[in-house]
Design a protein around this motif. Structure first.
Motif, PDB file in Angstrom:
ATOM      1  N   MET B   1       0.848  -1.205   0.000  1.00 54.50           N
ATOM      2  CA  MET B   1       0.000   0.000   0.000  1.00 54.50           C
ATOM      3  C   MET B   1       0.879   1.249   0.000  1.00 54.50           C
ATOM      4  N   GLU B   2       0.464   2.226  -0.787  1.00 54.59           N
ATOM      5  CA  GLU B   2       1.243   3.464  -0.857  1.00 54.59           C
ATOM      6  C   GLU B   2       0.330   4.657  -0.644  1.00 54.59           C
ATOM      7  N   SER B   3       0.906   5.798  -0.382  1.00 56.97           N
ATOM      8  CA  SER B   3       0.104   7.009  -0.242  1.00 56.97           C
ATOM      9  C   SER B   3      -0.292   7.516  -1.618  1.00 56.97           C
ATOM     10  N   ALA B   4      -1.476   8.109  -1.703  1.00 60.35           N
ATOM     11  CA  ALA B   4      -1.891   8.741  -2.953  1.00 60.35           C
ATOM     12  C   ALA B   4      -1.001   9.935  -3.269  1.00 60.35           C
ATOM     13  N   ILE B   5      -0.385  10.512  -2.236  1.00 61.16           N
ATOM     14  CA  ILE B   5       0.524  11.645  -2.442  1.00 61.16           C
ATOM     15  C   ILE B   5       1.910  11.096  -2.739  1.00 61.16           C
ATOM     16  N   ARG B  15      -1.662  20.127   8.626  1.00 62.11           N
ATOM     17  CA  ARG B  15      -3.037  19.635   8.706  1.00 62.11           C
ATOM     18  C   ARG B  15      -2.992  18.112   8.604  1.00 62.11           C
ATOM     19  N   HIS B  16      -3.862  17.453   9.366  1.00 66.64           N
ATOM     20  CA  HIS B  16      -3.824  15.999   9.447  1.00 66.64           C
ATOM     21  C   HIS B  16      -4.721  15.355   8.395  1.00 66.64           C
ATOM     22  N   LYS B  17      -4.365  14.133   8.043  1.00 67.27           N
ATOM     23  CA  LYS B  17      -5.255  13.272   7.258  1.00 67.27           C
ATOM     24  C   LYS B  17      -6.464  12.925   8.101  1.00 67.27           C
ATOM     25  N   ARG B  18      -7.545  12.471   7.453  1.00 64.32           N
ATOM     26  CA  ARG B  18      -8.739  12.131   8.243  1.00 64.32           C
ATOM     27  C   ARG B  18      -8.675  10.740   8.827  1.00 64.32           C
ATOM     28  N   VAL B  19      -7.753   9.916   8.383  1.00 63.29           N
ATOM     29  CA  VAL B  19      -7.694   8.537   8.884  1.00 63.29           C
ATOM     30  C   VAL B  19      -6.349   8.286   9.563  1.00 63.29           C
ATOM     31  N   PRO B  20      -6.323   7.336  10.492  1.00 61.98           N
ATOM     32  CA  PRO B  20      -5.042   7.023  11.142  1.00 61.98           C
ATOM     33  C   PRO B  20      -4.082   6.333  10.173  1.00 61.98           C
ATOM     34  N   ASP B  21      -2.807   6.316  10.540  1.00 65.77           N
ATOM     35  CA  ASP B  21      -1.787   5.752   9.651  1.00 65.77           C
ATOM     36  C   ASP B  21      -2.006   4.273   9.369  1.00 65.77           C
ATOM     37  N   ASP B  22      -2.695   3.579  10.273  1.00 64.56           N
ATOM     38  CA  ASP B  22      -2.904   2.142  10.056  1.00 64.56           C
ATOM     39  C   ASP B  22      -4.234   1.850   9.341  1.00 64.56           C
ATOM     40  N   MET B 154      -0.013   4.208 -13.519  1.00 65.37           N
ATOM     41  CA  MET B 154      -0.879   4.175 -12.344  1.00 65.37           C
ATOM     42  C   MET B 154      -0.061   3.746 -11.124  1.00 65.37           C
ATOM     43  N   SER B 155      -0.505   4.170  -9.962  1.00 66.13           N
ATOM     44  CA  SER B 155       0.079   3.747  -8.695  1.00 66.13           C
ATOM     45  C   SER B 155      -0.268   2.296  -8.418  1.00 66.13           C
ATOM     46  N   GLY B 156       0.323   1.768  -7.356  1.00 66.40           N
ATOM     47  CA  GLY B 156      -0.225   0.561  -6.736  1.00 66.40           C
ATOM     48  C   GLY B 156      -1.437   0.953  -5.905  1.00 66.40           C
ATOM     49  N   GLU B 157      -1.917   0.042  -5.062  1.00 65.75           N
ATOM     50  CA  GLU B 157      -3.075   0.349  -4.220  1.00 65.75           C
ATOM     51  C   GLU B 157      -2.732   1.503  -3.280  1.00 65.75           C
ATOM     52  N   VAL B 158      -3.614   2.493  -3.218  1.00 65.09           N
ATOM     53  CA  VAL B 158      -3.362   3.635  -2.345  1.00 65.09           C
ATOM     54  C   VAL B 158      -4.216   3.538  -1.083  1.00 65.09           C
ATOM     55  N   GLN B 159      -3.754   4.251  -0.067  1.00 67.82           N
ATOM     56  CA  GLN B 159      -4.441   4.201   1.228  1.00 67.82           C
ATOM     57  C   GLN B 159      -5.635   5.151   1.311  1.00 67.82           C
ATOM     58  N   GLU B 160      -5.505   6.337   0.770  1.00 67.80           N
ATOM     59  CA  GLU B 160      -6.465   7.417   1.042  1.00 67.80           C
ATOM     60  C   GLU B 160      -7.696   7.330   0.141  1.00 67.80           C
ATOM     61  N   HIS B 161      -8.540   6.349   0.392  1.00 63.42           N
ATOM     62  CA  HIS B 161      -9.803   6.276  -0.335  1.00 63.42           C
ATOM     63  C   HIS B 161     -10.790   5.435   0.457  1.00 63.42           C
ATOM     64  N   ALA B 162     -12.036   5.430  -0.001  1.00 61.02           N
ATOM     65  CA  ALA B 162     -13.119   4.665   0.636  1.00 61.02           C
ATOM     66  C   ALA B 162     -13.478   5.228   2.003  1.00 61.02           C
TER      67      ALA B 162
END
Lengths: 343, 343
Positions: B1-5, B15-22, B154-162
Motif C-alpha cells: 500500500m502506498e500514499s496517494a501523495i 493539517r492531518h489526514k482524516r484517517v489514522p496511519d494504520d 498508475m500507482s499501486g493500491e493507495v491508502q487514502e480512499h473509501a
C-alpha cells in the motif's frame, strides 16, 4: 449558532475541524452543557444477565444501592436479549461529581459483583471521562436523555453536526489529539470476578431514539421502514462487529419506571477507537442503510418529525475505565474482546 | 500500500489526514502517477452549443486545432443536452507540459471564440493546476481516462480512499492548506466574448463510469438501478446546484471516435469549493442515494464487478483558470455563476 465545544474548553488547535468556519448545518441540533465546575462525568452500566423470570429482587437491590448516599444524579434502565439468548437488564447511572461516585462505588461494587447469585450473572462497566473526552448530540433541546440529564441544560444550535466527522469535532480533545487507540484488552482473573483492562482511547457510544411522540403515519414509517434497518445494523455489530473494531453492541429497549417497555431504545457499543466507529458509520453497508432510511424518513417528514434522536460518545483514557463480570457468559460486553486470551 | 501523495510532493504537515496511519481501505483503488518533471497539468474544455444538426464542421475545426503543433497529449469528446434544451459537445484536451499549451493556446483561442458562428455558441474552460492541487482515483489500474491518460502510469493500491475526506487527503496541498474559496465570480465583457474570473480554490470534478465491460445481469443492474439514481443527482446539480455551491454541472455521454455514443459517461461540475463538493457528496439526499445505489451494486457483485469508476478533482488557484463564452446562453457553464451580475 455556537460551537459544540464550550468556550472554557477551547484550546490552541494543533488539529483542524473538518468543516470551514462558515459552515452552516442544514438543520438544528443541540448538545448538553455542563456547569464549568464539572470536570468529569461518570457513566456506570450495571448489568444483570439471566434466562427466564425477570430477577426482580436483583433489580431492586441495585436500585437500592443507587438510592444510597452519594448515589447518581440520574439513572435509567433498559432490556435486551443478547447473541447467546440471555436476557440482560442494564441499569445505567450518571454522576457529575466524581468524588461522590468514588465514595459510593466500593461498597456498591462489592454488593453487585462480590457475591455469587444462582443462575444470574452481574457486571459493571464504568467510564469516568474528563468532559474534554466526551460529547453529546440531540435533535431537540427539550428532553435530555442519558448523561445529558445531569447537565445544567442544553446549548443553542451548534455548528459541528450533520457532516461526517462532526462527532470527532464536538469532542474538545480533538482540538489537539488524534485519540488513537493504544494497547490491547487484557483479562484479569480475580476469583470468580473477571476484569478487563482495555486500552487508551477506547470508545463508547449510546445512540438513542424516542418515538413516543410520533403518531399515525410517522409512527408507522419509523416502525416499518427505519426500525428494521436499525435492528439489522445493531445485529451486525453484535454478531460480527469484532472484525471492524466493535467489541460489543447492545440494542436496548428502555424500560419505564414500572418495568414495562417504553417507546425509547438505544444502541450501546464499545469500540476499539473513535476512528473504527467513524468508519462503520460512514461506509459500512449496514450503517449506510440506516443513514439512508433515516434521511428518507426525515426528508419525508421535514421539521414536523416527532421522532427524537440523541447520542453520547466518550473516548476514554485507560485509567478512566473499569470492566468487571461475574458469572456472565464469555461473550458478555468487553469479555468478547478477550475471549481468545481467556480460552 | 502506498500514499496517494507521491513522495516528492510530501511536505511537513500542518493539517492531518482524516484517517489514522494504520487505516486499511476495504477494497483497492489507484491514482495516476505523473513523471516528477510534470509540475502542472492542463485540462481544457472546448464546448460547442447548438440546436438541431450536429455541427460537424465546427467539431472538425477544433480537432484540427488540437492536432496542430504543441497540441495536447490526449483529448476526448462528450455530449449532453443542457437545462435549456441546447445540445453541447465538449472536446476535452489534456497537456502535461504547460509551455506547450501556452505556445498552442493563443491562436487556438482566437479561432474558437474569436469569430461569430451563426446559431452556434462556443466556449473555453481551462484549468492549469500545479500537480499539488489535483488528484485522481481509479477503481482499476489498467484503463486510464481523462487527465490520467497523459500520466506516466498508475500507482499501486493507495491508502487514502473509501472514506469521506479521502478526496481532500489525496490532494497534496491538503497537507498544509484548507483550500478555502476566496472572492466571488465576476463577468468581464470583451465585445461578444464573455469571460468569467472565478476565485481562488474553485473546484472542478470529472467523475466517470464505464460500463462497456459489463454483461447481462451486471449491465442490467447498472442501467436499471444505478444510472437512473445517478442521473437524478446530476439533474439536481444542473438545475438547483447553485444554492449548495455547485456553479454548473454537465452529465456527459462520452462519444467514440466516430461520433457515436460509447458506453462511458461522466459528470463534470464547477464548485465554489472542495468543501461544498464534500458536503453534497456526504450528506445531500441526491448523492446519498447515488452512494447507496453504488454500495448495493458493488456489494452484490463483489470483486467480479466489471463496472469501472474514476474521477479527477482539481482545486485551482485564481491564476490557474480561464473561462470564455461566445454566443452561449446565459446559463452556460460558469456564466450561471454571474448571471445576476450580467442581467
Amino acid at each position: 449558532m455556537e460551537s459544540a465545544i464550550p468556550a472554557y474548553l477551547e484550546t490552541m488547535r494543533t488539529r483542524h475541524k473538518r468543516v470551514p468556519d462558515d459552515y452552516e448545518p442544514p438543520y438544528p441540533s443541540f448538545v448538553a452543557r455542563y456547569k464549568p465546575a464539572v470536570s468529569r462525568v461518570v457513566m456506570a452500566y450495571f448489568g444483570v444477565q439471566y434466562r427466564g423470570e425477570t430477577p426482580l429482587a436483583v433489580l431492586t437491590e441495585i436500585a437500592g444501592l443507587l438510592a444510597g448516599e452519594d448515589g447518581p444524579s440520574h439513572w435509567d434502565r433498559a432490556h435486551y436479549v443478547d447473541q447467546s439468548g440471555y436476557e440482560t437488564i442494564v441499569t445505567v447511572a450518571y454522576w457529575g461529581d466524581v468524588a461522590r461516585f468514588d465514595a459510593w462505588f466500593a461498597p456498591a461494587r462489592e454488593a453487585w459483583t462480590g457475591k455469587a447469585r444462582d443462575g444470574i450473572g452481574t457486571f459493571i462497566e464504568v467510564l469516568r471521562p474528563t468532559v474534554a473526552r466526551h460529547e453529546t448530540l440531540f435533535s431537540s433541546p427539550d428532553r435530555p436523555e442519558g448523561v445529558a440529564v445531569i447537565a445544567e441544560g442544553m446549548s443553542g444550535e451548534v455548528q459541528e453536526h450533520a457532516y461526517w466527522g462532526g462527532m470527532r469535532d464536538r469532542i474538545p480533545l480533538s482540538q489537539t489529539d488524534a485519540m488513537a487507540p493504544g494497547g490491547a484488552p487484557e483479562l484479569i482473573r480475580d476469583g470468580a470476578r473477571l476484569r478487563v483492562t482495555a486500552h487508551d482511547n477506547l470508545c463508547l457510544i449510546r445512540s438513542g431514539q424516542d418515538w413516543s411522540d410520533t403518531e399515525s403515519s410517522e409512527r408507522k414509517l419509523y416502525l416499518d421502514d427505519v426500525e428494521p434497518v436499525l435492528r439489522e445494523g445493531m445485529d451486525f455489530l453484535r454478531d460480527d462487529g469484532l472484525g471492524i473494531g466493535c467489541y460489543a453492541n447492545r440494542y436496548m429497549h428502555v424500560l419505564a419506571a414500572d418495568g414495562s417497555a417504553s417507546e425509547k431504545s438505544y444502541g450501546q457499543s464499545w469500540w476499539k477507537s473513535l476512528a473504527a466507529l467513524e468508519r462503520w458509520a460512514e461506509s459500512h453497508p449496514t450503517h449506510v442503510k440506516i443513514f439512508g432510511a433515516a434521511m428518507k424518513y426525515l426528508s419525508t417528514l421535514g421539521p414536523s418529525a416527532k421522532l427524537r434522536l440523541y447520542h453520547e460518545v466518550t473516548v476514554a483514557a485507560a485509567d478512566e475505565q473499569f470492566f468487571e463480570y461475574r458469572n456472565c457468559h464469555p461473550k458478555t460486553g468487553m469479555l468478547a474482546a478477550v475471549e481468545t486470551v481467556s480460552a
